[in-house]
Design an enzyme around this catalytic site. Sequence first.
Site, short mmCIF file in Angstrom:
data_model
loop_
_atom_site.label_atom_id
_atom_site.label_comp_id
_atom_site.label_asym_id
_atom_site.label_seq_id
_atom_site.Cartn_x
_atom_site.Cartn_y
_atom_site.Cartn_z
N CYS A 1 -10.66 -19.31 -21.06
CA CYS A 1 -10.87 -18.21 -19.62
C CYS A 1 -9.64 -17.33 -20.12
CB CYS A 1 -11.90 -18.81 -18.46
SG CYS A 1 -13.14 -19.21 -18.87
N CYS B 1 -11.93 -22.85 -18.44
CA CYS B 1 -10.43 -23.36 -18.91
C CYS B 1 -10.11 -22.31 -19.22
CB CYS B 1 -11.84 -24.13 -19.79
SG CYS B 1 -12.47 -22.77 -21.05
N CYS C 1 24.34 -18.17 9.13
CA CYS C 1 25.48 -17.67 9.48
C CYS C 1 25.48 -16.78 7.50
CB CYS C 1 26.70 -18.43 10.02
SG CYS C 1 26.88 -19.89 8.76
N ASP D 1 15.42 14.69 17.96
CA ASP D 1 14.28 15.29 17.29
C ASP D 1 14.21 16.33 18.65
OD1 ASP D 1 12.31 15.42 15.88
OD2 ASP D 1 11.36 14.35 17.36
N ASP E 1 10.96 10.22 12.13
CA ASP E 1 12.17 9.44 12.38
C ASP E 1 12.96 8.21 12.06
OD1 ASP E 1 11.34 11.28 16.27
OD2 ASP E 1 12.22 11.76 13.79
N CYS F 1 26.05 -18.78 4.36
CA CYS F 1 25.07 -18.86 4.21
C CYS F 1 24.94 -17.98 2.93
CB CYS F 1 23.98 -18.79 5.18
SG CYS F 1 24.23 -20.50 6.52
N ASP G 1 11.07 9.70 19.35
CA ASP G 1 9.94 8.89 18.71
C ASP G 1 9.05 8.84 17.69
OD1 ASP G 1 9.20 11.53 18.59
OD2 ASP G 1 7.52 11.22 20.17
#
Length: 946
Positions: A126, A123, A46, A571, A821, A49, A817
């Site tokens: 490395c 190790c 909610c 558009d 967009d 929080c 679409d």
Amino acid sequence: MVRFSSRNGTKEEQASLRVTGQTKYQALSSRSVEEKCVLRVTGMTCASCVATIEKTLLKHRGISAALVALMAQKAEVTYDPDVVTPEEIREMIDDMGFDAEVLEEKNQGGIETLKLTISGMHCASCVKNIESLVMRIKGVTHASVALATCRGEFKYKSDDAGPRAIIKAIEEAGFECKLATDESHASTALQQLKTVKKWRGSFLVSLIFGLPVMATMIFFMIKENHKYNIILLPGLSLENLIYFVLSSIVQFVGGRYFYVQAYRALRHKTANMDVLIVMATLIAYLYSVVVVAWAMIKKDEGSPVTFFETPPMLLMFINLGRWLESIAKMKTSDALSKLMSLQPSEANLVTVGEDMEVTSERSISVELVERGDILKVVPGGKIPVDGKVIDGLSAADESLITGESMPVYKKPGSIMIGGSINQTGTILMEATHVGADTTLAQIVKLVEDAQTSKAPIQQIADKIAGVFVPGILVLSTLTLAIWIAIGMTHPELIPTYVSTPFAANHTMELTIEFSFQVAISVLAIACPCALGLATPTAVMVGTGMGARSGILIKGGEPLELARRLKTIIFDKTGTITYGVPRVMRTKVLVPTTEISEEEFLAIVGTAEASSEHPLGAAVTRHAKEMLESEVVGKCSNFSAEPGYGLQCTVTKINAMLNAGMNEQNAKISSDVIIAPTEVTDPEEITKEEDSSIYEVLIGNREWMKKNNLEVTDEADHTMAQYEALGQTAVLVAINGVVAGMITIADAVKEEAKLAVKVLKDMGLDVVLLTGDNKKTADAIAKQVGITKVFAQVLPRNKVEKVEELQQLGHKVAMVGDGVNDSPALVKADVGIAIGTGTDVAMEAGDIVLIKNNLLDVATAIDLSKRTVRRIHINFFFAIIYNALGIPIAAGVLSPVGIFLRPWMASAAMAMSSVSVVLSSLFLKFYKKPTYTAKKVEERDNMLESV
């Protein structure tokens, strides 16, 4: 090339914003270079929080800003890297009781981060070897390798170093490494699914064991059934035993998640709705246990009245609301995943000689592409990153990025946009923008920012949530204290109902019992069950009715905003128009020869059948439809020149003509015939009707002139007329004569003009916003009745246009679409996506027109008004119960014998929830409006007469 500017303003502006309202330390630390990190946060339920996380983070040194988005499940934190690290920020959020994971670290200094999975390490030597080798590379600023997880994280300046140099250094040292897989989006989806299952399980537990509690309560409320309430032990009745068993299961199994969240909130000295829920149910439960235990100790003849029925009834409705809420959060990150999937995973890296001949080629991950790399893209392949063409000719499909439906021809020097498709021709391109700098990556960023940013109404809700829970707790505590004080000073004001013989004879016990009763009742009746159901139930029914009408509305916010819209932005490609090229007209220009229109269509249909161009496919498709044929003639010697046209030899067109001969075709004729070239070798002729050879040229004016063919003034004028309507006109030359013309366009949808008219009649401003050229945009706008047009607008500019209108105080809806967009759809107050468009646009849109009918835009607005009106009625029912119920629950009317016991308070809240649900069900009677040109005209005439 499309480039996007930063949304954060100048450093001075950022510093000014950070200093405001911060501590002296934070103001001083903000003078240094600050960084941002993005974390995924799960477990939020909610607005309380959200407030808890933001307030707690801002208390820590080095953190100057925190923005948490509940639905996106993300937190964006601005911090001083000299004081705190992203990992420490993650631990802070974990300590609050939420699960957090660092997704991204942002830096203003051009620092990039590379994460690798490294194998072959044995190790600590490395690890040290790898880190020291990488740090020697110029531009690398940080190297960190973890042996246990086999992971390495490296930071470098993108201008001085690249990921391939780091990988090469590690591999030359004898280790194997690869890019670490980013599974953040998959993890988010998994966490969301777990949340849904969690609340569903809690609801089922509270439902299964809560319904018997309600049934038992109703059963024993009937006077005739009192005889069945036998006393099992002194002070313990069968009714209370049933209540105790069932309530315990609901309280500690069905409500366990509330206990966890409440504990974590209280540990950080904050309060959320979970605290209120736990307080109401736990006090009722413990009080009931105490009074029953006391009655058993005292061996009372009867059994006391308890509040065992309160926890199951409350938790059942609250768990239902949480379950519905978690389902709504499931789709928040799908749009970003779809956008990211547009980028190819690999790129072909090549080296070339002085003559541009490829000398070597290898495939690499697209994340390893660096600026200046030469990449090879074959026909049908995706452009991996932004760049420019250095060799080859091509036609690129950029519709997913720019919205341009027609292919864009590319030549050396032309800009290529990552994510677009190379339709024809192999090209070599130089990478100019990679990683987070590509156009596609920045479109993703725009969508992400728009989803994470908070609307003003959400900020107001956060403030209310911050004081609601403490306010109710204070009110309940005051109620308890006041009634205890009244009972001690004026015991005659305490209602004289009797729970036990013991309490009836002891004023203090009666006072304590009644005081706890009213305090618990306040907590019970104040739980916002109905307020939580007011919107989701109306939205559920409203969206269901919308789906039946071809409209998908995603939640209550777009429903609420749609009714307040002032401007509708359309558009063009795929929205006002179909988004697919269609032949609008065929016209024969040569008057001195004769040829039937069937033959003309068969010739051009056969010629274009070998073309890869979308316009060619439209011509062939049109020819097949008109001739009712599934076959075409024979095409040979085909060649095409990008930007001009094609040439070929066409024969055997009767295969196409014979399939389409019918009475309708026989009526189509023309007085224009072109004499075909005769075949010189009679032995090659098997049939007289197949002996014709047509030398065909199809293309623009320049193509005709390049082949020494004259374009008459009449033909040029005719082409110009159709081009003024937004159509593409191409000429057709047969056997050396310019014989005909074909016009092709992305046709306007049949209902577009009526839809614009209806929206204008509703008092809305209608705007056309497109990436197409101004000439085409103006022509389309004129056809549908739109007077305000913005043409040649790229993705970033579309967002800016939306913002401009919003700054004028308008509520704006964007109808589109395509992927391009998506940022505008998200930025608009209401994004409306076309159902046949891309999946990304539909995910980014708040409203989706499933049936791809523009009239449904008006229907969505009408449904919004009806649904919001119903939501307001729901809130009335919810609030009226609280407004009247809380004072009554607090005992204000007890002097006149009116008061509420906790189970009555729970029932009142349950009744408010039932009222809300029944109110929402009235939306089932919604009927979709019908819009026809005749009805609209009749309405306009009626209004004019008035």
